[in-house]
Design a protein around this motif. Structure first.
Motif, PDB file in Angstrom:
ATOM      1  N   TYR A   1      96.934  38.413  65.836  1.00  0.00           N
ATOM      2  CA  TYR A   1      96.007  38.100  66.781  1.00  0.00           C
ATOM      3  C   TYR A   1      96.460  38.678  68.019  1.00  0.00           C
ATOM      4  CZ  TYR A   1      93.941  34.206  64.257  1.00  0.00           C
ATOM      5  OH  TYR A   1      93.143  33.451  63.282  1.00  0.00           O
ATOM      6  N   GLU A   2      95.562  39.298  68.897  1.00  0.00           N
ATOM      7  CA  GLU A   2      95.843  39.871  70.074  1.00  0.00           C
ATOM      8  C   GLU A   2      94.782  39.348  71.244  1.00  0.00           C
ATOM      9  OE1 GLU A   2      95.979  44.560  71.359  1.00  0.00           O
ATOM     10  OE2 GLU A   2      94.978  44.076  69.730  1.00  0.00           O
TER      11      GLU A   2
ATOM     12  N   ILE B   1      85.412  40.861  69.003  1.00  0.00           N
ATOM     13  CA  ILE B   1      86.142  39.596  69.225  1.00  0.00           C
ATOM     14  C   ILE B   1      86.074  38.529  68.001  1.00  0.00           C
ATOM     15  CG2 ILE B   1      86.577  40.067  71.763  1.00  0.00           C
ATOM     16  CD1 ILE B   1      84.255  38.063  71.946  1.00  0.00           C
ATOM     17  N   SER B   2      87.076  37.978  67.872  1.00  0.00           N
ATOM     18  CA  SER B   2      86.986  36.715  66.921  1.00  0.00           C
ATOM     19  C   SER B   2      88.117  35.839  66.855  1.00  0.00           C
ATOM     20  CB  SER B   2      87.099  37.724  65.406  1.00  0.00           C
ATOM     21  OG  SER B   2      86.827  36.647  64.446  1.00  0.00           O
ATOM     22  N   GLY B   3      88.008  34.894  67.730  1.00  0.00           N
ATOM     23  CA  GLY B   3      88.915  33.988  68.024  1.00  0.00           C
ATOM     24  C   GLY B   3      88.848  32.801  66.971  1.00  0.00           C
ATOM     25  N   GLY B   4      89.828  31.719  67.215  1.00  0.00           N
ATOM     26  CA  GLY B   4      89.586  30.797  66.219  1.00  0.00           C
ATOM     27  C   GLY B   4      90.579  31.047  64.817  1.00  0.00           C
TER      28      GLY B   4
ATOM     29  N   HIS C   1      95.811  28.220  71.415  1.00  0.00           N
ATOM     30  CA  HIS C   1      95.485  29.565  70.420  1.00  0.00           C
ATOM     31  C   HIS C   1      96.774  30.334  70.135  1.00  0.00           C
ATOM     32  CE1 HIS C   1      93.213  32.631  68.422  1.00  0.00           C
ATOM     33  NE2 HIS C   1      92.129  31.814  68.366  1.00  0.00           N
TER      34      HIS C   1
ATOM     35  N   VAL D   1      85.385  35.021  74.214  1.00  0.00           N
ATOM     36  CA  VAL D   1      86.854  34.931  74.768  1.00  0.00           C
ATOM     37  C   VAL D   1      87.577  36.281  74.126  1.00  0.00           C
ATOM     38  CG1 VAL D   1      88.872  33.738  74.782  1.00  0.00           C
ATOM     39  CG2 VAL D   1      86.712  32.692  75.117  1.00  0.00           C
TER      40      VAL D   1
ATOM     41  N   ILE E   1      90.045  37.691  72.199  1.00  0.00           N
ATOM     42  CA  ILE E   1      90.859  37.366  71.260  1.00  0.00           C
ATOM     43  C   ILE E   1      90.456  38.116  69.967  1.00  0.00           C
ATOM     44  CG2 ILE E   1      91.990  35.708  69.705  1.00  0.00           C
ATOM     45  CD1 ILE E   1      91.032  33.516  71.784  1.00  0.00           C
TER      46      ILE E   1
ATOM     47  N   MET F   1      83.392  30.558  72.132  1.00  0.00           N
ATOM     48  CA  MET F   1      84.952  31.196  72.085  1.00  0.00           C
ATOM     49  C   MET F   1      84.761  32.473  71.215  1.00  0.00           C
ATOM     50  SD  MET F   1      88.562  29.950  70.818  1.00  0.00           S
ATOM     51  CE  MET F   1      88.113  29.670  69.194  1.00  0.00           C
TER      52      MET F   1
ATOM     53  N   SER G   1      96.113  28.586  63.813  1.00  0.00           N
ATOM     54  CA  SER G   1      95.958  29.547  64.734  1.00  0.00           C
ATOM     55  C   SER G   1      95.375  29.123  65.959  1.00  0.00           C
ATOM     56  CB  SER G   1      95.541  30.708  64.413  1.00  0.00           C
ATOM     57  OG  SER G   1      94.324  30.527  63.769  1.00  0.00           O
ATOM     58  N   PHE G   2      94.744  27.932  65.623  1.00  0.00           N
ATOM     59  CA  PHE G   2      93.925  27.531  66.667  1.00  0.00           C
ATOM     60  C   PHE G   2      93.790  25.980  66.561  1.00  0.00           C
ATOM     61  CE2 PHE G   2      89.277  26.195  68.009  1.00  0.00           C
ATOM     62  CZ  PHE G   2      89.439  26.224  69.109  1.00  0.00           C
TER      63      PHE G   2
END
Lengths: 94, 148
Positions: B63-64, A91-94, B94, B133, B135, B129, B105-106
């Motif tokens: 993004y998924e 995972i890699s949000g942001g 997000h 999370v 993402i 995050m 994107s955030f």
């Protein structure tokens, strides 16, 4: 983390595990399919089965967790037939 | 020392594509009276990503998310770190889907009584995050550079 299920409905069948992002791209599909799974199956029993059937994921599965019915599952959680299971890794949000 | 158990006003949103403009960070009169610091953080897509130990140009990132778990986890972590840092209000947004390089994107907006707690909240929340999370992002690579 919470115990995901206390039910112990015994059965045998197919288990689909949703997969996303780089892992989905690597194997070219959005779910892993295991046949003849004996339910209930523990999370820590399922991980080696996934590696066995999808060796391309072996490098990343060690940094992945399983979510069952939209919650992260502990290693000793039980997965029953009909549960929604997802592999949450890379995972890699942001 | 202030009481660090305040119930924060936590809002979470997922947006299709880039976040074009910041949703106004609306505070109630009582929140405004306490909020001595408001910090806004934008995460933007760089124009390069690592591929096999080499930086390569990208058009953007796909993004998924995995709903409703993604929103649930964002909310849970925002609430957890808000309690830790005595946050008054926090707004998390997000993207999902394609976001081109240079685009946002955030977006994280946080209000606290004092600067340090807001800045620490931003830092700790983003670290959490990225670890917890669901993402995912997959680069959309540029065509090979014709001059290379």
């Amino acid at each position: 983390m919470q115990p995901v299920s206390s039910r112990t409905n015994r059965s045998t069948g197919e288990l689909q595990v949703l997969v996303f992002g780089p892992q989905a791209k690597l194997i070219g599909c959005d779910r892993l399919i295991l046949s003849d799974v004996n339910f209930p199956v523990r999370v820590d029993e399922l991980m080696p089965m996934l590696i066995h059937h999808y060796p391309d994921l072996s490098a990343s599965i060690g940094v992945s967790r399983l979510a069952v019915n939209h919650e992260f599952a502990a290693a000793d959680s039980l997965i029953n037939a009909g549960d929604e299971v997802a592999l949450v890794g890379l995972i890699s949000g942001g | 020392m202030e009481n660090a158990s305040r119930e924060a006003n936590v809002r979470v949103r997922l947006t299709s594509g880039p976040i074009a403009s910041a949703t106004p960070f609306v505070l109630s009169d009582s929140e405004t009276a306490l909020a001595g610091a408001v910090v806004t953080f934008q995460g933007r897509v760089r124009n390069r990503e690592v591929d096999e130990n080499e930086m390569k140009p990208i058009l953007g990132l796909e993004y998924e998310v995995y709903e409703p778990m993604t929103s649930q986890e964002l909310h849970r972590l925002a609430d957890q770190y808000a309690r830790k840092h005595d946050v008054i209000a926090v707004d998390v947004e997000h993207s999902f889907g394609f976001v081109g390089n240079g685009e946002c994107s955030f977006l994280l907006q946080v209000a606290t009584s004092h600067r340090r707690s807001a800045i620490t909240f931003v830092d700790e929340f983003i670290d959490a995050m990225k670890s917890h999370v669901p993402i995912w992002k997959v680069p959309r690579w540029s065509m090979p550079d014709s001059t290379a």
